[in-house]
Scaffold this active site. Structure first.
Site, short mmCIF file in Angstrom:
data_model
loop_
_atom_site.label_atom_id
_atom_site.label_comp_id
_atom_site.label_asym_id
_atom_site.label_seq_id
_atom_site.Cartn_x
_atom_site.Cartn_y
_atom_site.Cartn_z
N ASN A 1 79.97 2.62 -39.21
CA ASN A 1 78.67 2.50 -38.55
C ASN A 1 78.03 1.16 -38.84
OD1 ASN A 1 78.04 5.48 -37.59
ND2 ASN A 1 79.06 5.57 -39.56
N GLU B 1 79.11 3.57 -33.29
CA GLU B 1 80.06 4.12 -34.24
C GLU B 1 81.47 3.78 -33.80
OE1 GLU B 1 79.14 8.26 -35.28
OE2 GLU B 1 77.25 7.97 -34.22
N HIS C 1 93.56 3.71 -37.35
CA HIS C 1 94.35 3.31 -38.52
C HIS C 1 93.85 4.16 -39.68
CE1 HIS C 1 96.47 0.66 -41.32
NE2 HIS C 1 95.38 0.68 -42.07
N TYR D 1 82.36 0.74 -47.03
CA TYR D 1 80.93 0.45 -46.90
C TYR D 1 80.64 -0.91 -47.51
CZ TYR D 1 80.63 5.45 -46.00
OH TYR D 1 80.81 6.70 -45.50
N LYS E 1 78.19 12.04 -22.98
CA LYS E 1 77.83 13.35 -22.43
C LYS E 1 77.72 14.38 -23.53
CE LYS E 1 82.58 14.60 -21.21
NZ LYS E 1 83.50 14.90 -20.14
N PHE F 1 78.41 18.31 -25.09
CA PHE F 1 79.52 19.26 -25.11
C PHE F 1 79.02 20.63 -25.51
CE2 PHE F 1 81.32 15.08 -25.56
CZ PHE F 1 82.42 15.13 -24.73
#
Length: 155
Positions: A29, A79, A84, A91, A107, A109
């Site tokens: 992120n 994100e 891999h 971080y 969308k 779900f």
């Protein structure tokens, strides 16, 4: 899309912790500052491209830009799922990405299983697209060669 390819670099920060824990699909992120630096007219959705952690190898990736409707996020996020397996978290490292193509709009779900299934399909589509010559050439871009001690993000 007129913004593609889109080059971006920034520090990897802790996200919501859902990618690995709930989905089994770890994501890297970017900070809010990096997310806010994206052009505001890049549509939310699922994209593919190339990613590199620090000065490591360049790998295929799939990326989500948006609010993740399934989780009802109130802040936009970017994100990156690098295709891999890494031995440990990274971080604080610099993640360099090149977004080369668009897969689908964001969308909602009906279930976690439906979301995981869609993400797996997105990963397979990313792998197929990134093997095409027009995308493969960006894997070798000089952008991925991070100058020593330099931390920048499109500025």
């Amino acid at each position: 899309m007129r913004h593609l390819p889109y080059f971006c670099r920034g520090e990897v920060v802790k996200g919501f912790g859902r990618g690995s824990r709930e989905l089994g699909i770890p994501t890297a992120n970017f900070s809010e500052q990096v997310v806010e630096s994206f052009p505001s007219d890049i549509p939310t959705g699922i994209y593919y491209g190339w990613a590199c952690v620090g000065n490591g190898d360049v790998h295929k990736m799939v990326l989500s830009i948006g609010w993740n409707p399934f989780y009802k996020n109130i802040k936009k996020s970017v994100e990156t799922h690098i295709i891999h397996t890494f031995k440990e978290d990274f971080y604080g490292e610099i993640l360099s990405i090149v977004i080369t193509g668009f897969i689908r709009p964001e969308k909602n779900f009906d279930s976690l299983d439906a979301l995981i299934s869609a993400i797996q399909e997105d990963i397979e589509e990313a792998k197929r697209q990134l093997d095409l010559p027009e995308h493969l050439k960006l894997k070798e871009d000089n952008f991925f060669h991070l100058p020593e001690g330099k931390i920048v993000n499109n500025h």
